[in-house]
Design a protein around this motif. Structure first.
Motif, PDB file in Angstrom:
ATOM      1  N   PRO C 359       0.350  -1.585   0.010  1.00 26.12           N
ATOM      2  CA  PRO C 359       0.341  -0.653   0.089  1.00 26.12           C
ATOM      3  C   PRO C 359       0.790   1.428   0.157  1.00 26.12           C
ATOM      4  N   THR C 406       1.802   3.965  -6.467  1.00 30.14           N
ATOM      5  CA  THR C 406       1.769   3.129  -5.411  1.00 30.14           C
ATOM      6  C   THR C 406       2.550   1.704  -6.054  1.00 30.14           C
ATOM      7  N   ARG C 408       2.053  -1.600  -4.955  1.00 30.24           N
ATOM      8  CA  ARG C 408       0.166  -2.254  -5.964  1.00 30.24           C
ATOM      9  C   ARG C 408       0.511  -2.603  -7.302  1.00 30.24           C
ATOM     10  N   THR C 409       0.415  -1.047  -7.378  1.00 28.52           N
ATOM     11  CA  THR C 409       0.162  -1.219  -9.497  1.00 28.52           C
ATOM     12  C   THR C 409       1.106  -1.145  -9.879  1.00 28.52           C
TER      13      THR C 409
END
Lengths: 322, 326, 508
Positions: C359, C406, C408-409
């Motif tokens: 995150p 982020t 995560r992306t």
């Protein structure tokens, strides 16, 4: 790993003594200590008193055991105890029959249990915050209903029930024993009991076995709240009055009793009888300190210390048994 | 906060965090506007300052809690920590007549309680909610025992200034809030400790495998939470001019609500201290508004509980949408 | 009482239709073609081994068979009838049971309760379970398997091998005719494995079909009647045991014929950075390794041979029970954070769970391991961190919108680069890279190779774990080969070839 660990076996006769958790050892120690300090401790009246107090605590600690076995927690139990008592008292004052009043308390308790259960089981929200929030709701409703004052003057039938005896046994103790027996059967002799332990231990396994695990998880909270809600009836019988904040702190003692008894917050590891040991240990501690005229507020501190001692004993035992 | 991170550009005009704060600010203004419409007296300077003073106390309790929650923990003992620290400090001031002894006592007791929490979590491997829940009752019991049914009141004027005094026309508690807010903000954003706290909260295993001394950092977080509870105890004592056991316990729910409403996720790794300031103001306005609407004070626990539940639901929805967008 | 002992019906007739057929099963996930038109025939009373590396499609295949995934194309037949397996319950009803690596036992239920979890109704009388009957039924099943376990023992108190046996008993109690075992010997001792093999033999005599997923050649040779090799989601070959040599099998599994080897530029290693002697942990025995400055050392071996455990032990993530580790000539510090400060770095195999805080943004992730070094006073400067991160993004060629994206992306390759960036910033001198190119696209792969070269040229020592032999042979100056949690060989210079590694991996 192949050798069975020493602690937390089921209460089989042979294993019983080798499996006494920290709470059991502390309980025996305390019994000895308080008897030496003041022989009045083992008088019949006092022991009955310990039994009565322990019974009330057990009625919260037993359902709490089921909830903790699911890796959960119910901080709202104490507040529910207060709220449910207030509801029964107010309903009686409004002219309801005892049965109707209890049914009302039962309905509201299960509704709150369902709220906790839905948020925890289906939305997977952390139990301690959810129940902290519902604790606020329950406390608030109880306060609003009573304006913070005790409610009294309702039918003495409830007090009569509390003071009645079955043969020579006081009714609260009978109720607590009956509840223990019922929950023991539920936990160890029914499907639901297996599923409760499975939720804490391996919820996926339960799903794979084709069981609606979330529904079982929800049911545990509903059942727990229902029991707490009905226990409130006994509690208001004790003083023949309902106090909205009477239960505050009871959830702590109940959780402490369960943890003292050797039930863990992880993997569904624990046993129902542990709650009995824990509740007895806490009650004996309180009672003994009372006799030694130790202030009741300091007793809470002692419970905390007792808890840490029990955890340390269990830890050391585990360490050496490996 | 709900803005998907992919919209994040090289030079963002407003980061998602800033947008979230702005949203909360607007919400506060809207509620304040509505209340002013009901009662124009709401918008008076004295009422607003009074409300901010109330909010500042709530914020002080919630500030250290915010740090702990960002780091992936929880501290349920902040309320009773405040109780015990306030009672001990009151006794110290009463016996010595010197406010500074009270300050020293409250800060020490607050810090020690936090330290003990951290120790229990690190050494006994207790889950944070259990360790701090036990501490909640132990500290409260200790306070009741210490006070033995008495209330200590009548602090010297020099001490009461902390709670009731004004500086440049603004109540002193608000100044203290500002200082604590800035300090916490600096800790979170301008120290390596703060950055490590976010990382620990977001992924404890990765934090450990990145060489962060997780246990020591965690201990420090709980110590800070205890310290701010101790500071809050002093402000509370100075404002109430009295200490009795039972003052802090009702603060726990609002404090958690303030943190969650402020946008700090209970799951760790995100949030900030300014959000908690706004959260505290929002909660205080709600309570203030209820009073204004003649809702009895007995409703407060209900409202606090409801706010906690709504906040955690919102947090759940936001964090789920966020992880789905990734 | 259920018919506990009935385990399959008719005698085997191999010439007849197979018990279970998978026909042209195709399955895709976003970005991955997991199964490519896979067909399998499974006969009653046979052990059918499925061989393949991690990511070859074995687990997807099992999940499809078990109804946990729906196939995009193709279908399943049982005894010649086309069947629908949409849910795990369907598979159970058809007599297909899977024994997963992660057991489905409940730790604090006893063996009998675990075997009959979800099927207690058969023993219920007036809502209460007849415990004695349940234990008796469990006893019969265990006896049938030749197991003397106490049915009252908690699953938590059983060893891994015993739990596995209970899983098998559970499957048999559901009248399983096809038993799928997912790497059953991954976590059990050799003696326990012997016991498992005996049980498998007993089951095949009872006409149960076994689908045995493994990558251990020894077991394949011992157990397999028929062997199917999967690679990249497709069946490479399906043969009877004697039709193929072990080396050919491993070759087929790994996918490239040993041969065309790219020339390595010999490096001149410097002083030793790390020296480990006789390291033992709960999962390793007697590991001795030396790594010098300016060299890349490979750790070869099949998945589960203990490679990951070695780097974790060196890094301080797992406690060691014996042996010693020296860093740059002096005793290595004991704690993980002190080892990081002494210059060690770990790129974990599971980067999402162990390497990154998903995150958080690139800056937070790339700077986390170097905060102590970059900001010695404890004061953090966002501007400096920002500059550093931009530098790292440029240096590693991380494709991102900016430092605040982020993690995560990011794509897998870019995520991996962020983990590397974290350690570059920390100025590490010893890099432990666990499967550095797994799940990474070709472009990022090349850049990671280039980066490893740069690190070594700069005097760092690098350890690479890889399941891809060509990668290992090309990248490393020398390699240790592991099997069964031990180091079984050391190859350097001209001796380091794919074939040499294969032979050590396969050798008994």
């Amino acid at each position: 790993m192949t050798a069975p660990t020493q602690s937390q076996q089921r209460p089989g006769a042979g294993q019983f003594f080798s499996a006494i958790p920290g709470a059991g050892i502390l309980l025996i120690l305390m019994l000895a200590l308080f008897t030496i300090a003041n022989p009045r401790f083992v008088s019949q009246t006092n022991l009955v008193n310990v039994g009565l107090q322990a019974s009330l605590l057990l009625m919260i600690a037993l359902p709490m055991t089921l909830i903790i076995l699911t890796e959960g927690l119910d901080l709202s139990a104490g507040a529910l105890l207060g709220l449910s008592g207030v509801i029964v008292a107010e309903a009686l004052l409004a002219g309801w029959s005892v049965f109707a009043a209890c049914a009302m308390a039962f309905a509201i308790s299960t509704a709150f249990g369902a709220l906790n259960g839905v948020l925890i089981a289906y939305l997977t929200l952390p139990a301690f915050v959810v129940t902290l929030g519902t604790m606020g709701l329950m406390q608030g409703i109880a306060l609003v209903m009573t304006n913070g004052d005790p409610v009294g003057g309702f039918t003495p039938a409830i007090e009569t029930f509390y003071r009645s005896q079955l043969w020579i046994f006081p009714m609260p103790i009978v109720v607590a024993v009956a509840l223990y027996a019922a929950l023991w059967l539920l936990l160890y002799r029914t499907r639901l009991g297996n599923y409760v332990i499975a939720i804490g231990g391996n919820k996926d396994a339960l799903r794979l076995a084709g069981i609606r695990a979330n529904l079982v998880h929800l049911a545990v909270y509903v059942l727990g709240s229902a029991i707490v809600g009905l226990s409130a009836v006994l509690l208001i019988g004790r003083t023949n009055s309902a106090h909205p904040t009477v239960g505050i702190g009871m959830e702590f003692e109940a959780i402490a009793a369960v943890v003292l008894g050797g039930t863990s917050f992880e993997k569904g590891q624990g046993w129902l009888f542990g709650a009995v040991l824990g509740a007895l240990a806490i009650t004996v501690l309180r009672n003994g300190l009372n006799i030694l005229s130790v202030d009741s507020s300091l007793q809470v501190v002692c419970i905390g210390i007792l808890l840490i001692l029990a955890l340390l004993i269990d830890r050391a035992r585990k360490h050496y048994s490996r | 906060m709900t803005i998907p991170a992919t919209l994040d550009t090289r030079s963002p005009s407003l980061s998602p965090d800033a947008l979230a704060l702005l949203g909360r600010l607007i919400l506060i203004v809207l509620i304040a506007g509505a209340l002013t419409a009901v009662d124009p007296g709401f918008a008076s300077v004295s009422n607003l300052l009074n409300m901010l003073r109330q909010a500042s106390l709530l914020f002080l309790v919630a500030s250290g809690l915010t740090l702990v929650i960002i780091g992936g923990g929880l501290d349920l003992s902040v309320g009773s920590n405040l109780t015990l620290s306030a009672c001990l400090a009151a006794a110290a001031i009463k016996t010595t007549g010197n406010p500074w002894y009270g300050v020293a006592v409250a800060v020490t007791s607050g810090t020690l309680i936090g330290f003990t929490n951290g120790l229990m979590i690190n050494r006994l491997r207790l889950p944070p909610f259990l360790a701090t829940f036990g501490m909640l009752w132990v500290a409260q019991g200790a306070a009741y025992w210490f006070m033995a049914g008495q209330t200590i009141y009548g602090m010297p004027m020099s001490f009461r200034y902390f709670g009731t005094g004004f500086f440049l026309g603004v109540p002193l508690p608000i100044w203290i809030t500002l200082v604590v807010c800035v300090v916490c903000s600096i800790i979170l954003h301008r120290t390596t400790f703060g950055r490590e706290a976010y990382f620990m909260g977001a992924n404890q295993t990765a934090a450990l495998l990145s060489g962060i001394a997780v246990e020591r950092r965690r201990l420090l977080l709980y110590v800070l939470s205890g310290l701010t509870a101790g500071i809050a105890a002093l402000v509370y004592l100075a404002r109430l001019n009295a200490a009795e056991p039972g003052i802090g316990e009702p603060l726990l729910l609002p404090a958690i609500a303030a943190v969650l409403v402020g946008g700090t996720s209970l799951f760790g790794g995100s949030g900030n201290i300014v959000g908690t300031v706004l959260g505290a103001i929002l909660l205080t306005i709600i309570v203030n508004g209820l009073n204004l609407l003649n809702v009895a004070a007995t409703w407060h626990p209900f409202v606090n509980g409801a706010v906690v539940l709504i906040a955690i639901l919102a947090d759940f929805i936001v964090s789920r949408r966020r992880s789905e967008s990734g | 009482m259920p018919a506990a002992t009935a385990a399959g019906g008719h005698p085997a007739d191999h010439a007849a239709a197979p018990l279970l057929r998978l026909i042209d099963i195709d399955k895709s996930f976003p970005g991955v073609h997991a199964l490519r038109s896979v067909s399998l025939d499974i006969h009653a009373g046979e052990v059918h081994v499925i061989l393949g590396q991690n990511g070859a499609g074995k687990s997807t295949l099992i999940k499809t068979l078990y109804g946990a995934h729906a196939a995009d194309k193709g279908h399943i037949e049982v005894e010649g009838r086309r069947v629908a397996v949409a849910r795990p319950a369907d598979a159970s009803a058809l007599g297909i049971a899977v024994i997963f690596q992660e057991f489905s036992l409940v730790p604090y239920l006893d063996i009998a309760q675990n075997i009959y979890l979800g099927r207690e109704a058969a023993f219920a009388r007036f809502g209460l379970i007849d415990s004695a009957a349940m234990h008796a039924a469990a006893r019969t099943i265990l006896d049938d398997l030749g197991l003397d376990y106490d049915t009252h023992a908690y699953a938590a108190d059983l060893g891994v091998a015993q739990q596995q046996m209970v899983e098998i008993a559970k499957a048999l109690s559901q009248n399983a005719r096809v038993l799928v075992m997912d790497e059953p010997t991954a976590a059990i001792s050799e003696r326990e494995a012997e016991r498992l093999f005996a049980t498998i033999a007993r089951l095949t005599q009872k006409n149960v079909a076994i689908v045995y997923i493994s990558h251990r050649m020894k077991e394949v040779q011992m157990l397999g009647d028929r062997i199917t090799i999967l690679r990249d989601g497709a069946v490479v070959t399906s043969v009877l045991r004697d039709e193929m040599s072990q080396t050919e099998m491993v070759g087929a599994m790994i996918g490239r014929p040993s041969g065309s080897q790219l020339a390595r530029t010999p490096r001149a290693p410097g002083d030793p950075i790390l020296f480990a002697r006789g390291i033992s942990t709960a999962k390793l025995s007697d590991i001795s390794i030396e790594i010098r400055a300016g060299e890349v050392v490979g750790l070869a071996g099949l998945v589960g041979s203990g490679r990951t455990e070695v780097v974790r032990a060196l890094f301080g993530a797992d406690p060691i029970t014996g042996g010693e580790i020296a860093l740059s000539g002096s005793r290595a510090p004991t704690t993980l954070d002190a080892r990081v400060r002494a210059g060690m770095a770990l790129l974990p195999e599971d980067r999402k769970r162990e390497g990154l805080a998903l995150p958080l943004d690139i800056r937070d992730n790339a700077t986390v391991a170097s905060l102590w070094r970059r900001f010695t006073s404890g004061w953090f400067s966002p501007a400096a961190a920002e500059r550093d991160t931009r530098g790292l993004i440029a240096q590693l060629g991380i494709a991102a919108h900016g430092t605040h994206q982020t993690v995560r992306t990011l794509s897998g390759g870019n995520q991996q680069k962020v983990v590397l960036a974290k350690w570059l910033a920390a100025g590490s001198r010893l890099f432990l890279l666990d499967e550095p190119t797994r799940g990474v696209d070709v472009g990022a792969k090349a850049e990671i190779y280039r980066l490893i070269d740069q690190l070594v040229d700069g005097g760092a020592g690098v350890v690479v774990i890889s399941s891809e032999l060509p990668e290992l042979v090309q990248l490393c100056d020398r390699a240790y080969v592991m099997r069964d949690h031990r180091i079984v060989g050391h190859l350097d210079d001209d001796a380091l070839t794919e074939r040499a590694i294969l032979e050590l991996v396969v050798h008994q």
